[in-house]
Design a protein around this motif. Sequence first.
Motif, PDB file in Angstrom:
ATOM      1  N   VAL A  38      71.642 -99.247  86.260  1.00  0.00           N
ATOM      2  CA  VAL A  38      70.640 -98.901  87.272  1.00  0.00           C
ATOM      3  C   VAL A  38      69.907-100.180  87.669  1.00  0.00           C
ATOM      4  CG1 VAL A  38      68.619 -97.504  87.809  1.00  0.00           C
ATOM      5  CG2 VAL A  38      70.358 -96.623  86.232  1.00  0.00           C
ATOM      6  N   VAL A  39      70.109-100.654  88.890  1.00  0.00           N
ATOM      7  CA  VAL A  39      69.445-101.862  89.358  1.00  0.00           C
ATOM      8  C   VAL A  39      68.433-101.488  90.447  1.00  0.00           C
ATOM      9  CG1 VAL A  39      71.352-103.389  88.746  1.00  0.00           C
ATOM     10  CG2 VAL A  39      71.279-102.407  91.010  1.00  0.00           C
ATOM     11  N   VAL A  40      67.246-102.055  90.307  1.00  0.00           N
ATOM     12  CA  VAL A  40      66.167-101.741  91.239  1.00  0.00           C
ATOM     13  C   VAL A  40      65.553-103.045  91.740  1.00  0.00           C
ATOM     14  CG1 VAL A  40      64.067-100.410  91.617  1.00  0.00           C
ATOM     15  CG2 VAL A  40      65.668 -99.701  89.843  1.00  0.00           C
ATOM     16  N   PRO A  41      65.509-103.266  93.046  1.00  0.00           N
ATOM     17  CA  PRO A  41      64.813-104.446  93.571  1.00  0.00           C
ATOM     18  C   PRO A  41      63.318-104.379  93.225  1.00  0.00           C
ATOM     19  CG  PRO A  41      66.272-103.509  95.218  1.00  0.00           C
ATOM     20  CD  PRO A  41      66.192-102.513  94.103  1.00  0.00           C
ATOM     21  N   PHE A  42      62.774-105.510  92.841  1.00  0.00           N
ATOM     22  CA  PHE A  42      61.365-105.588  92.446  1.00  0.00           C
ATOM     23  C   PHE A  42      60.698-106.640  93.327  1.00  0.00           C
ATOM     24  CE2 PHE A  42      57.822-107.192  89.944  1.00  0.00           C
ATOM     25  CZ  PHE A  42      57.292-106.052  89.353  1.00  0.00           C
ATOM     26  N   ALA A 102      71.338 -87.508  86.341  1.00  0.00           N
ATOM     27  CA  ALA A 102      69.949 -87.834  86.689  1.00  0.00           C
ATOM     28  C   ALA A 102      69.729 -89.317  86.437  1.00  0.00           C
ATOM     29  CB  ALA A 102      68.972 -87.006  85.855  1.00  0.00           C
ATOM     30  N   VAL A 103      68.854 -89.916  87.226  1.00  0.00           N
ATOM     31  CA  VAL A 103      68.500 -91.332  87.071  1.00  0.00           C
ATOM     32  C   VAL A 103      66.980 -91.425  86.920  1.00  0.00           C
ATOM     33  CG1 VAL A 103      68.596 -93.636  88.062  1.00  0.00           C
ATOM     34  CG2 VAL A 103      70.472 -92.032  88.474  1.00  0.00           C
ATOM     35  N   PRO A 104      66.493 -91.867  85.757  1.00  0.00           N
ATOM     36  CA  PRO A 104      65.037 -91.982  85.564  1.00  0.00           C
ATOM     37  C   PRO A 104      64.421 -92.928  86.591  1.00  0.00           C
ATOM     38  CG  PRO A 104      66.188 -92.159  83.473  1.00  0.00           C
ATOM     39  CD  PRO A 104      67.236 -92.214  84.532  1.00  0.00           C
ATOM     40  N   ALA A 105      63.296 -92.517  87.161  1.00  0.00           N
ATOM     41  CA  ALA A 105      62.625 -93.325  88.182  1.00  0.00           C
ATOM     42  C   ALA A 105      61.820 -94.441  87.530  1.00  0.00           C
ATOM     43  CB  ALA A 105      61.710 -92.448  89.015  1.00  0.00           C
ATOM     44  N   PRO A 106      61.665 -95.571  88.211  1.00  0.00           N
ATOM     45  CA  PRO A 106      60.838 -96.658  87.672  1.00  0.00           C
ATOM     46  C   PRO A 106      59.358 -96.327  87.826  1.00  0.00           C
ATOM     47  CG  PRO A 106      61.627 -97.232  89.856  1.00  0.00           C
ATOM     48  CD  PRO A 106      62.282 -95.931  89.505  1.00  0.00           C
ATOM     49  N   PRO A 158      52.844-100.478  83.488  1.00  0.00           N
ATOM     50  CA  PRO A 158      52.846 -99.331  82.570  1.00  0.00           C
ATOM     51  C   PRO A 158      54.249 -98.772  82.350  1.00  0.00           C
ATOM     52  CG  PRO A 158      52.166 -98.642  84.746  1.00  0.00           C
ATOM     53  CD  PRO A 158      52.273-100.131  84.806  1.00  0.00           C
ATOM     54  N   ALA A 159      54.409 -97.986  81.285  1.00  0.00           N
ATOM     55  CA  ALA A 159      55.691 -97.366  80.996  1.00  0.00           C
ATOM     56  C   ALA A 159      56.005 -96.311  82.045  1.00  0.00           C
ATOM     57  CB  ALA A 159      55.651 -96.739  79.604  1.00  0.00           C
ATOM     58  N   PRO A 160      57.278 -96.017  82.264  1.00  0.00           N
ATOM     59  CA  PRO A 160      57.639 -94.997  83.257  1.00  0.00           C
ATOM     60  C   PRO A 160      57.150 -93.615  82.843  1.00  0.00           C
ATOM     61  CG  PRO A 160      59.557 -95.656  81.986  1.00  0.00           C
ATOM     62  CD  PRO A 160      58.465 -96.613  81.617  1.00  0.00           C
ATOM     63  N   ALA A 161      56.947 -92.754  83.831  1.00  0.00           N
ATOM     64  CA  ALA A 161      56.456 -91.407  83.558  1.00  0.00           C
ATOM     65  C   ALA A 161      57.491 -90.565  82.829  1.00  0.00           C
ATOM     66  CB  ALA A 161      56.056 -90.727  84.868  1.00  0.00           C
ATOM     67  N   GLU A 162      58.767 -90.872  83.058  1.00  0.00           N
ATOM     68  CA  GLU A 162      59.844 -90.161  82.366  1.00  0.00           C
ATOM     69  C   GLU A 162      60.666 -91.149  81.559  1.00  0.00           C
ATOM     70  OE1 GLU A 162      62.978 -88.825  85.108  1.00  0.00           O
ATOM     71  OE2 GLU A 162      61.731 -89.666  86.704  1.00  0.00           O
ATOM     72  N   SER A 163      61.622 -90.641  80.806  1.00  0.00           N
ATOM     73  CA  SER A 163      62.434 -91.514  79.964  1.00  0.00           C
ATOM     74  C   SER A 163      63.161 -92.548  80.811  1.00  0.00           C
ATOM     75  CB  SER A 163      63.447 -90.683  79.175  1.00  0.00           C
ATOM     76  OG  SER A 163      64.298 -89.978  80.057  1.00  0.00           O
ATOM     77  N   ALA A 164      63.302 -93.750  80.262  1.00  0.00           N
ATOM     78  CA  ALA A 164      63.949 -94.847  80.977  1.00  0.00           C
ATOM     79  C   ALA A 164      65.449 -94.845  80.696  1.00  0.00           C
ATOM     80  CB  ALA A 164      63.331 -96.175  80.541  1.00  0.00           C
ATOM     81  N   PRO A 165      66.227 -95.536  81.526  1.00  0.00           N
ATOM     82  CA  PRO A 165      67.646 -95.708  81.202  1.00  0.00           C
ATOM     83  C   PRO A 165      67.810 -96.402  79.847  1.00  0.00           C
ATOM     84  CG  PRO A 165      67.196 -96.365  83.469  1.00  0.00           C
ATOM     85  CD  PRO A 165      65.866 -96.144  82.812  1.00  0.00           C
ATOM     86  N   LEU A 166      68.978 -96.248  79.267  1.00  0.00           N
ATOM     87  CA  LEU A 166      69.247 -96.852  77.967  1.00  0.00           C
ATOM     88  C   LEU A 166      69.266 -98.372  78.100  1.00  0.00           C
ATOM     89  CD1 LEU A 166      69.934 -96.224  74.998  1.00  0.00           C
ATOM     90  CD2 LEU A 166      72.350 -96.281  75.652  1.00  0.00           C
ATOM     91  N   ALA A 167      68.458 -99.051  77.290  1.00  0.00           N
ATOM     92  CA  ALA A 167      68.331-100.513  77.394  1.00  0.00           C
ATOM     93  C   ALA A 167      69.618-101.206  76.972  1.00  0.00           C
ATOM     94  CB  ALA A 167      67.167-100.992  76.525  1.00  0.00           C
ATOM     95  N   THR A 168      69.892-102.326  77.612  1.00  0.00           N
ATOM     96  CA  THR A 168      71.045-103.149  77.241  1.00  0.00           C
ATOM     97  C   THR A 168      70.771-103.827  75.908  1.00  0.00           C
ATOM     98  OG1 THR A 168      71.542-103.554  79.576  1.00  0.00           O
ATOM     99  CG2 THR A 168      72.534-105.054  77.955  1.00  0.00           C
TER     100      THR A 168
END
Length: 281
Positions: free
Chosen positions: A104-108, A134-138, A195-205
């Motif tokens: 999951v890549v998100v432009p910042f 489902a894809v957890p939102a940032p 802050p941490a995301p409101a929902e669970s994050a993708p699995l970290a590398t």
Amino acid sequence: MNRLRFVMNRRWAGYLGVAVLFAIACVLLSRWQWARLDEVRAENERVAQNWDRDVQPIDEVLPTLDDWHDDLKWTPVELHGRYLADEQLLVRNRPMNGQPGFAVVVPFKTDAGAVFVVDRGWVPTGSEQDAPDAVPAPPAGDVTVVARLKPGEPTLPGRSAPEGQLATVHLPTVEEKVGEPTYTNAYGLLASESPAPAESAPLATPKPPEDEGPHLSYALQWIAFAVMGFIGLGWAVRTEYRIRNADDPKVRMQEERRSERRKAKGPSDAEIEDALIDSHR
């Protein structure tokens, strides 16, 4: 010496040529494995040096949007800004632990106005479609991100992706989609976000294992194969020599001695097994 004249012909010259070419091929393959081992060792050294380094502001590590050199890989950098959640993309064919999935890549967009691509982690392929269930939102709003740098990836000829997905992390392609100035030679694996995301994050590398792999053993095996080629050639010369000189008293004496040694050792396990099989036929 005259009894070895039989090797001085085109047939044996051809055998020798084949053995030499085989040895050259083995040596080249061995050198390729040594080169791969050097690459793995260099990568392990970068991980050891950079993974746990002190976090630095991104503009100090990458002064320009196209800056990059390999020694920066895995260096943690800090960014302040906000995720462009509407521009989120999925990178195809990213297996983890043997399971297919997506990165999951998100432009910042940083406070300085530049866009840096963040790989937030991994999600599995969906149960019924070629996309995640489902894809957890940032996190929304202002966010502080720490990410470990990686070089951008090239495009793959003939490899395409549907809308909203990428075949590789090709940063110029992301820049075209975003339409804003973007770091085009480096992106980052998410280490933390606040802050941490409101929902669970993708699995970290996970951190890459410091494993040199089988390259050393493969390199030595190819050298052994090259030697074995010449050993096989020598065995063939020796066998034909015995056949051609079977009437030579010295050759007969050598064969008799070998036969006596084999008898003294007794039958081998294979010979005993063959005899038992024959007796039950």
